[in-house]
Design a protein around this motif. Structure first.
Motif, PDB file in Angstrom:
ATOM      1  N   SER A 273      44.959  38.865  36.599  1.00  0.00           N
ATOM      2  CA  SER A 273      43.504  38.865  36.754  1.00  0.00           C
ATOM      3  C   SER A 273      42.972  40.283  36.989  1.00  0.00           C
ATOM      4  CB  SER A 273      43.060  37.868  37.839  1.00  0.00           C
ATOM      5  OG  SER A 273      43.038  38.487  39.085  1.00  0.00           O
ATOM      6  N   ARG A 274      43.748  41.103  37.694  1.00  0.00           N
ATOM      7  CA  ARG A 274      43.316  42.504  37.856  1.00  0.00           C
ATOM      8  C   ARG A 274      43.323  43.234  36.511  1.00  0.00           C
ATOM      9  NH1 ARG A 274      43.544  45.315  43.046  1.00  0.00           N
ATOM     10  NH2 ARG A 274      43.861  43.799  44.711  1.00  0.00           N
ATOM     11  N   ALA A 275      44.363  42.984  35.730  1.00  0.00           N
ATOM     12  CA  ALA A 275      44.427  43.631  34.413  1.00  0.00           C
ATOM     13  C   ALA A 275      43.265  43.150  33.547  1.00  0.00           C
ATOM     14  CB  ALA A 275      45.765  43.324  33.735  1.00  0.00           C
ATOM     15  N   PHE A 276      42.915  41.878  33.688  1.00  0.00           N
ATOM     16  CA  PHE A 276      41.806  41.329  32.902  1.00  0.00           C
ATOM     17  C   PHE A 276      40.500  42.077  33.231  1.00  0.00           C
ATOM     18  CE2 PHE A 276      38.311  38.260  32.317  1.00  0.00           C
ATOM     19  CZ  PHE A 276      38.460  38.033  30.957  1.00  0.00           C
ATOM     20  N   ASP A 277      40.266  42.325  34.504  1.00  0.00           N
ATOM     21  CA  ASP A 277      39.047  43.052  34.890  1.00  0.00           C
ATOM     22  C   ASP A 277      39.040  44.462  34.292  1.00  0.00           C
ATOM     23  OD1 ASP A 277      38.289  40.841  36.259  1.00  0.00           O
ATOM     24  OD2 ASP A 277      38.876  41.595  38.241  1.00  0.00           O
ATOM     25  N   ILE A 278      40.199  45.112  34.327  1.00  0.00           N
ATOM     26  CA  ILE A 278      40.270  46.484  33.792  1.00  0.00           C
ATOM     27  C   ILE A 278      40.015  46.480  32.282  1.00  0.00           C
ATOM     28  CG2 ILE A 278      41.817  48.441  33.362  1.00  0.00           C
ATOM     29  CD1 ILE A 278      43.162  47.780  36.054  1.00  0.00           C
TER      30      ILE A 278
ATOM     31  N   VAL B  24      50.027  40.882  29.051  1.00  0.00           N
ATOM     32  CA  VAL B  24      51.077  41.855  28.735  1.00  0.00           C
ATOM     33  C   VAL B  24      50.951  43.083  29.645  1.00  0.00           C
ATOM     34  CG1 VAL B  24      52.036  43.301  26.920  1.00  0.00           C
ATOM     35  CG2 VAL B  24      51.123  41.046  26.360  1.00  0.00           C
ATOM     36  N   VAL B  25      49.717  43.531  29.841  1.00  0.00           N
ATOM     37  CA  VAL B  25      49.504  44.746  30.636  1.00  0.00           C
ATOM     38  C   VAL B  25      49.747  44.475  32.126  1.00  0.00           C
ATOM     39  CG1 VAL B  25      47.769  46.439  31.365  1.00  0.00           C
ATOM     40  CG2 VAL B  25      47.936  45.767  28.955  1.00  0.00           C
ATOM     41  N   GLY B  26      49.235  43.359  32.626  1.00  0.00           N
ATOM     42  CA  GLY B  26      49.364  43.049  34.053  1.00  0.00           C
ATOM     43  C   GLY B  26      50.808  42.830  34.462  1.00  0.00           C
ATOM     44  N   LEU B  27      51.505  41.961  33.731  1.00  0.00           N
ATOM     45  CA  LEU B  27      52.901  41.684  34.085  1.00  0.00           C
ATOM     46  C   LEU B  27      53.766  42.910  33.815  1.00  0.00           C
ATOM     47  CD1 LEU B  27      53.342  37.994  32.879  1.00  0.00           C
ATOM     48  CD2 LEU B  27      52.709  38.860  35.135  1.00  0.00           C
TER      49      LEU B  27
END
Ligand code: ARG
Length: 581
Positions: free
Chosen positions: A400-405, A424-427
């Motif tokens: 969810s943090r990666a989604f916001d970014i 892909v980016v968050g994990l």
């Protein structure tokens, strides 16, 4: 294909055999590129043994090296080093071969010996995986991928804690307070509650303790009702675990939990007693060590049967080694766990050495241990309520943090696309933050740091990959063909030569990761590669008007190889790439 270092090692080994009667030579990359690409201190080491002048010996060794297409004649440096520099023509050809073969600078190991067994993750049944399990799971998976890449046979085995003393309490809890609906809907949570209830009550109530022990004994002696319940608990837990493993891209060849060894425990203890390795002490049975085993273990007996006749974690692990050696004849068994289990594994390995089962093959036993993940207060990370952080919650938060970014950077993309990228980016960021650390150190967990696009992070590397892809899109837009796998590579500028040499070091890096079980070397390498790429891209125009066609082709091929290396390196760490972000 062989890496440049492997090529040099082979040539030096032949010369060393001739001069010193031994093929053993150490080659290392030069710390400073000014001195060359690789160096050896072989002459200095032999000079000491032979009482000779090291620089003279270095000259003798150099004289035995034949004319070479890969390396220029070596330079004798300092007290007697030999420094080697790759020839430009060979570098160009090696890069072109790497591109054509799609495997960069590694020669698959001839696997004459048995497989490598990787024992990792191993969570306990009826408990939710928490943040403590992340390091074992991620490290183990990365190591498995690196071993396979080098051509080793690998068996990954999830040694589930499915037979511990906790089941006495869980069974009692279920019989007293359990219910079908909760077990079906939210199994792990329900089992955790039941365990907690009995655990709390047993602290003040001896009778409950006694009852729980009775339940455990019934289970271990094969009581049908207890076994049937236990099977359901295990199955429900496994279904939950599989969801997490699926999200993390982790795969096990075997899931042989502690219970799989139940009927070998008795015989294991008997055999160790018979061989005089274990003996009775105050009703219990333990292995005792003396000076000849390991000094540090002399006052630390390894308990393998308690006075109430129950077997322990130690007993299971001993039976497991014997089973694995019988079944797979492995070259290595690698255990990936928390550093707090160091004593256990020292005792286990020392016992196995006395027992001798490891000599049948022979098998190397290795404990790959790691430190703690710390919160901002430098203490092991916890939720605000002081509870362990659940792994599932951690993965959700990373996404969810990666989604916001991503939403901030690319609001025009569809939500679905942004979610895909964020996964892909968050994990990836989470995994890289963990793998990038020397595993023996504790590290402070910091969301902002691990998700930064401009640090030593997965997003930085993934972004490097995206940039190269956008160069290709731009080229295609301008009607420029992307060079095929057979394109000529001809490096001229310092920055492109440096990048080319860095690319050919990927295979060597993976070899070190596998030898030392330390994936952080690969993380460091990938960051250096990305930096070398940015330096190249600053210094060497690719698509600019006026760049001659052959130079452009060579540079585009170098870009393609860099993208491949980034993708491959990340994949070996269990991390994906995206085409845009
Ligand atoms: N179940 C153990 C834990 O949660 C890990 C098992 C590691 N493997 C082994 N063969 N002991 O700490």
């Amino acid at each position: 294909m062989k890496s440049p270092q492997q090529v040099l090692e082979a040539r030096l080994a032949a010369a060393s055999l001739q001069l010193f009667g031994s093929a053993e030579v150490q080659v290392k990359p030069c710390a400073d590129a000014k001195h060359g690409d690789f160096q050896t201190n072989a002459a200095m080491i032999r000079a000491k043994e032979l009482g000779k002048n090291p620089r003279e010996l270095a000259a003798e060794l150099a004289a035995l090296l034949p004319e070479d297409e890969a390396f220029a004649a070596p330079v004798i440096a300092g007290p007697g080093f030999l420094n080697f520099t790759l020839k430009a023509g060979w570098l160009n050809r090696a890069l072109a071969t790497a591109r054509a073969e799609g495997k960069i600078g590694v020669e698959a190991a001839a696997s004459a010996s048995g497989p490598v067994i990787l024992d990792f993750s191993g969570p306990n049944v009826a408990k939710e995986m928490h943040v403590g399990h992340i390091r074992s799971t991620i490290l183990g998976e990365a190591l498995a991928r690196c071993h396979r890449f080098l051509g080793h046979a690998v068996v990954t085995d999830n040694h589930l804690g499915d037979w511990g003393t906790q089941f006495g309490k869980i069974l009692l809890g279920y019989k007293r307070h359990g219910n079908e609906a909760d077990l079906a809907e939210r199994p792990i949570e329900h089992l955790e509650e039941l365990y907690q209830q009995i655990h709390e009550a047993s602290k003040t109530d001896e009778a409950i303790q006694e009852e729980a022990r009775g339940e455990l004994l019934a289970l271990q002696q094969g009581d049908a009702e207890s076994l049937a319940l236990w099977k359901r608990f295990v199955a429900a837990t496994l279904a939950e675990l599989d969801k997490i493993y699926g999200r993390l891209g982790v795969r096990f060849d075997e899931t042989l939990g502690e219970s799989a060894y139940n009927d070998r425990l008795e015989a294991t203890v008997k055999e160790l007693e018979k061989k005089g390795i274990a003996r009775e002490s105050e009703g219990a049975i333990a292995v005792f060590f003396d000076e000849s085993d390991d000094k540090q273990l002399t006052d630390k007996p390894f308990l393998i049967r308690k006075s109430d006749e129950a077997f322990l974690y130690a007993t299971t692990d001993l039976a497991t080694v014997a089973y694995r050696v019988e079944r797979w004849k492995p070259a290595r068994i690698i255990y990936v766990t928390d550093g707090r289990q160091q004593l256990h594994f020292q005792q286990l390995f020392a016992t196995v050495r006395k027992w001798g089962v490891d000599r049948v093959v022979p098998t190397a036993l290795e404990h790959v241990w790691f430190g703690a993940i710390l919160g901002g207060d430098k203490k092991p990370i916890k939720t605000r309520e002081g509870k362990p952080i659940k792994l599932r919650a951690l993965l959700d938060e990373a996404e969810s943090r990666a989604f916001d970014i991503i939403t901030g950077k690319r609001p025009e993309l569809s939500e679905e696309r942004r979610r895909e990228i964020a996964n892909v980016v968050g994990l990836g960021a989470l995994k890289f933050a963990d793998l990038g650390q020397n595993r023996n150190l504790d590290y402070v967990f910091d969301w902002n740091k691990l998700l930064a696009f401009d640090g030593n992070t997965a997003p930085y590397l993934q972004n490097g990959y995206v940039r190269i892809k956008s160069i290709f899109r731009k080229a295609v837009g301008e009607g420029i063909a992307i060079p095929g796998d057979d394109a000529q590579i001809d490096l001229q500028e310092e920055a492109e030569i440096a990048l080319g040499k860095k690319l050919l070091a990927l295979g060597e890096t993976v070899r070190i990761v596998v030898a030392e079980s330390r994936p952080h070397y690969l993380c460091i390498y990938l960051c250096e590669l990305a930096t070398a790429f940015h330096a190249f891209y600053e210094a060497c125009p690719v698509l600019k008007a006026g760049v001659p066609e052959d130079v452009r082709t060579s540079r585009l091929a170098l870009c393609a190889l860099t993208a491949e290396a980034l993708q491959l390196g990340l994949e070996l760490l269990g991390i994906g790439v995206v085409e845009e972000m």
